[in-house]
Design a protein around this motif. Structure first.
Motif, short mmCIF file in Angstrom:
data_model
loop_
_atom_site.label_atom_id
_atom_site.label_comp_id
_atom_site.label_asym_id
_atom_site.label_seq_id
_atom_site.Cartn_x
_atom_site.Cartn_y
_atom_site.Cartn_z
N GLN A 2 0.83 -1.20 0.00
CA GLN A 2 0.00 0.00 0.00
C GLN A 2 0.87 1.26 0.00
O GLN A 2 1.95 1.28 0.59
N THR A 3 0.38 2.28 -0.67
CA THR A 3 1.07 3.57 -0.65
C THR A 3 0.07 4.68 -0.39
O THR A 3 -1.12 4.55 -0.70
N VAL A 4 0.56 5.75 0.21
CA VAL A 4 -0.26 6.93 0.51
C VAL A 4 0.46 8.15 -0.04
O VAL A 4 1.66 8.31 0.20
N ASP A 26 -3.21 3.87 -2.51
CA ASP A 26 -3.29 2.76 -3.44
C ASP A 26 -3.29 1.46 -2.65
O ASP A 26 -2.42 1.23 -1.80
N THR A 27 -4.26 0.61 -2.90
CA THR A 27 -4.36 -0.67 -2.22
C THR A 27 -5.20 -1.61 -3.05
O THR A 27 -6.06 -1.18 -3.83
N SER A 28 -4.97 -2.89 -2.88
CA SER A 28 -5.80 -3.89 -3.53
C SER A 28 -6.79 -4.49 -2.53
O SER A 28 -7.60 -5.34 -2.90
N GLU A 29 -6.70 -4.04 -1.29
CA GLU A 29 -7.59 -4.55 -0.26
C GLU A 29 -8.94 -3.85 -0.31
O GLU A 29 -9.04 -2.71 -0.77
N PHE A 68 -14.47 10.97 1.83
CA PHE A 68 -13.94 9.65 1.50
C PHE A 68 -14.58 9.16 0.21
O PHE A 68 -15.80 8.96 0.14
N GLN A 69 -13.75 8.98 -0.80
CA GLN A 69 -14.20 8.49 -2.09
C GLN A 69 -13.50 7.16 -2.35
O GLN A 69 -12.37 7.14 -2.86
N LYS A 70 -14.15 6.05 -2.00
CA LYS A 70 -13.49 4.75 -2.04
C LYS A 70 -13.09 4.35 -3.46
O LYS A 70 -12.00 3.84 -3.68
N ALA A 71 -13.97 4.56 -4.40
CA ALA A 71 -13.66 4.16 -5.78
C ALA A 71 -12.47 4.94 -6.33
O ALA A 71 -11.64 4.40 -7.05
#
Lengths: 116, 114
Positions: A2-4, A26-29, A68-71
């Motif tokens: 993950q990166t922020v 960025d995450t795939s979780e 918070f915009q999850k997509a």
């Protein structure tokens, strides 16, 4: 991994005005937690606000709220009615929701200046 | 309730020496995590201890180690210090390390390596 990313190294705002700090990650979780921490000159990291990814409702704590915009993997912090005491470094952080995961992944920070 | 405390607050060492930093968590907290903060690399996770066991580890060389005692206090040790180890070392505690926990940070130990 993950990166922020915090794309604004510095921001300034007039006292009593509103300012928004940006954060993308960025995450795939699919399940995780997001945080904003404040670090004043004293260097003490202070939790400002926390968001659970499974909650669609944006978190709010007094003058602090998030978008918070999850997509879009976006997590911005809005500070309303800015006060001199809000001046600090602000860090966006990510944490996995896997059981026992305590590792916080931080962005590079945004230095917020409040102009009187 | 007292917050997370870290000792010492400031430390100056020379290259090649070793150093031990201490962290006392909030009363009742059993999970302690350590982070390194530098201007170049930002905040990076070192490791986490829970019930005297290292549960998570970041990407740091073996010179960085830690331990946790039965009262949940934790120590971090850095051996053979390098100039690049100069940093602010932060520890954070949480109740039991569950993923719902919030981590509360101490004031940090500023380490300078000459």
């Amino acid at each position: 991994a993950q990166t922020v990313t915090q794309s604004q190294p510095e921001m300034s705002v007039q006292e009593a005005e509103t300012v928004t700090l940006s954060c993308t990650y960025d995450t795939s979780e699919s399940d995780y937690y997001l945080f904003w921490y404040k670090q004043p000159p004293s260097r003490q990291m202070i939790l400002v606000i926390r968001q659970e990814a499974y909650k669609q409702q944006n978190a709010t704590e007094n003058r602090f709220s998030v978008n918070f915009q999850k997509a879009a993997k976006s997590f911005s912090l809005k500070i309303s009615d800015s006060q001199l005491g809000d001046a600090a470094m602000y860090f966006c952080a990510y944490r996995s929701a896997f059981q026992g995961a305590q590792k916080l992944v931080f962005g590079q920070g945004t230095r917020l200046t409040i102009n009187p | 309730k007292a917050g997370v405390t870290q000792t010492p607050r400031y430390l100056i060492k020379t290259r090649g020496q070793q150093v031990t930093l201490s962290c006392s968590p909030i009363s009742g907290h059993r999970s302690v995590s350590w982070y390194q903060q530098t201007p170049g690399q930002g905040l990076q996770f070192l490791f986490e201890y829970f019930s005297e066991t290292q549960r998570n580890k970041g990407n740091f060389p073996g010179r960085f180690s830690g331990r946790q005692f039965s009262n949940s206090r934790s120590e971090m040790n850095v051996s053979t210090l390098e100039l690049g180890d100069s940093a602010l070392y932060l520890c954070a505690s949480s109740v039991d390390g569950a993923n719902t926990d919030t981590q509360y940070f101490g004031p940090g130990t500023r380490l300078t390596v000459l």
